[in-house]
Scaffold this motif. Structure first.
Motif, short mmCIF file in Angstrom:
data_model
loop_
_atom_site.label_atom_id
_atom_site.label_comp_id
_atom_site.label_asym_id
_atom_site.label_seq_id
_atom_site.Cartn_x
_atom_site.Cartn_y
_atom_site.Cartn_z
N ARG A 1 0.73 -1.21 -0.04
CA ARG A 1 -0.17 0.00 0.01
C ARG A 1 1.00 1.45 0.00
O ARG A 1 0.56 2.22 0.60
N ARG B 1 -2.65 8.47 -2.57
CA ARG B 1 -4.18 8.25 -2.84
C ARG B 1 -4.56 9.76 -3.39
O ARG B 1 -4.34 10.81 -2.80
N GLU B 2 -5.37 9.74 -4.45
CA GLU B 2 -6.10 10.97 -5.02
C GLU B 2 -7.28 10.51 -5.68
O GLU B 2 -7.68 9.40 -5.66
N ILE C 1 -11.32 7.00 -4.25
CA ILE C 1 -9.99 7.53 -4.05
C ILE C 1 -9.08 6.35 -3.90
O ILE C 1 -9.19 5.38 -3.55
N GLY C 2 -7.77 6.64 -4.61
CA GLY C 2 -6.89 5.93 -4.69
C GLY C 2 -6.02 6.07 -5.71
O GLY C 2 -5.54 7.22 -5.93
N SER C 3 -4.88 5.27 -6.03
CA SER C 3 -3.89 5.20 -6.69
C SER C 3 -4.63 5.19 -8.23
O SER C 3 -4.76 4.23 -8.64
N HIS D 1 -7.34 -0.89 -1.74
CA HIS D 1 -8.01 0.08 -1.99
C HIS D 1 -9.38 -0.20 -0.84
O HIS D 1 -10.41 0.56 -0.95
#
Length: 369
Positions: free
Chosen positions: A209, A213-214, A250-252, A340
């Motif tokens: 992880r 995060r975006e 939200i995540g990569s 996520h």
């Protein structure tokens, strides 16, 4: 960590029980003494003055002389009773903790199959034991999965290396062998090994992880993935249909794009030989953003579907192309989904093929300012 020796918990509890019992006994004795003093005068006149020349009797002093040794005897008895009873009760209370400590030591030594299985009704110790048993079950499954993964990864990596060595040995011993053919085969094998290594690194990154995060819109990732893989779909005579709404989460973005690419590519490659179809849909539920990829194909049993997310598992062996993958596509999807905090659901279609749904925590639509 090295710690200096100290009293055991059982000894501490025993002393606590005995000390509390002694304190309660002392308070009781004090209460009795105070009660007696309220109704006994310091000196009382005697009705028969001939018994004592002075004609008076010292009542309080006589009462204290009689009461004090008996009170001391009672306190000594309470001390012995508190120590013996406290030691026994502390042992009974700490027995579950002893079993938990034993199981912990076994787990430390590598024995993950042992379970505490503490009997009795629910209390703090049994909650701790049940939580520890659950942790052991998950840890044992995780270790077994990692061992299978390591064995499969070693096998998958060893195969291209062994084939490369064989090709080089043949080229060295046979000068008349077609060099161009050897180079082409070595290039294909080397490309597969690189793809496998990159997939393993991606799995490791997702497991840790270690990503930023975006705000991400799954619908945009679905469009990008389908556009990128459109030539592959045309090559396999597969039609891609996309639909749905904005699905913010939200995540990569890089990892979620890889997840979407893997799902769409898997749906294209494992499809009908001709005129196959892939449906890509995004939607929003009250608390989740959903990406669904569905495809036509051969009938897949529910038992086989349950194993597809394991590393190096493939649904069929009928496809052997440059895009057949390294057997980590859905394993990577599962790992990215878990990283996520999402859920992955695989459902076989009655008409053939499979439906894969990824649910991620939904967020409010993000607008750049």
């Amino acid at each position: 960590m090295d710690r200096p020796p100290g009293l055991s918990v059982r000894v501490k509890l025993t002393l606590s029980y005995a000390g509390f019992l002694m304190l309660a006994g002392a308070l009781l004795m004090a209460a009795v003494w105070v009660f007696l003093l309220r109704y006994v005068p310091d000196r009382a006149l005697l009705t028969n003055a001939e018994d004592i020349p002075t004609g008076v009797f010292p009542v309080r002093s006589e009462l204290l002389r009689i009461f004090a040794p008996r009170a001391a005897a009672v306190m000594a008895l309470l001390l012995v009773f508190g120590l013996v009873g406290g030691w026994f009760l502390a042992g009974r209370m700490l027995a579950p903790l002893t079993r938990i400590t034993h199981a912990t030591r076994l787990a430390t030594n590598g024995s993950l199959s042992h379970r505490i299985r503490l009997p009795g009704r629910k209390d703090e110790f049994r909650e701790l034991a049940d939580a520890f048993d659950t942790m052991l079950v998950q840890l044992e499954a995780h270790v077994a999965e990692q061992q299978r993964f390591a064995a499969n990864a070693s096998h998958e990596l060893r195969t291209p290396l062994a084939v490369s060595k064989t090709l080089l040995d043949v080229a060295r011993t046979d000068p008349n062998h077609d060099t161009g053919e050897v180079i082409d085969r070595l290039h294909a094998i080397n490309t597969r090994a690189i793809d496998l290594t990159e997939a393993l690194l991606l799995l490791s990154r997702a497991n840790q992880r270690s990503f930023t995060r975006e705000h991400v819109d799954l619908s945009l990732l679905a469009e990008e993935a389908t556009e990128t893989l459109l030539p592959l779909a045309e090559k396999h005579d597969v039609t891609i249909e996309t639909s749905g709404d904005i699905a913010p989460t939200i995540g990569s973005q890089a990892l979620l794009l890889q997840l979407t690419m893997n799902l769409v590519q898997n749906a294209i490659v494992h499809n009908l030989p001709e005129q196959g179809t892939v449906w890509v849909n995004t939607s929003v539920r009250p608390k989740t953003a959903v990406l669904t990829v569905e495809n036509t194909g051969e009938n897949i049993s529910p038992r086989l579907v349950s194993t597809l997310t394991e590393p190096f598992q493939r649904s069929t062996e009928r496809i052997h192309t440059d895009h057949a993958g390294v057997g980590l596509g859905l394993a990577i999807v599962k790992t990215i989904t878990q990283a996520h905090d999402g859920t992955l659901t695989l459902t076989p279609r009655s008409a053939g093929g499979i439906r894969i749904a990824v649910e991620l925590p939904a967020t409010a639509p993000h607008t750049d300012r």
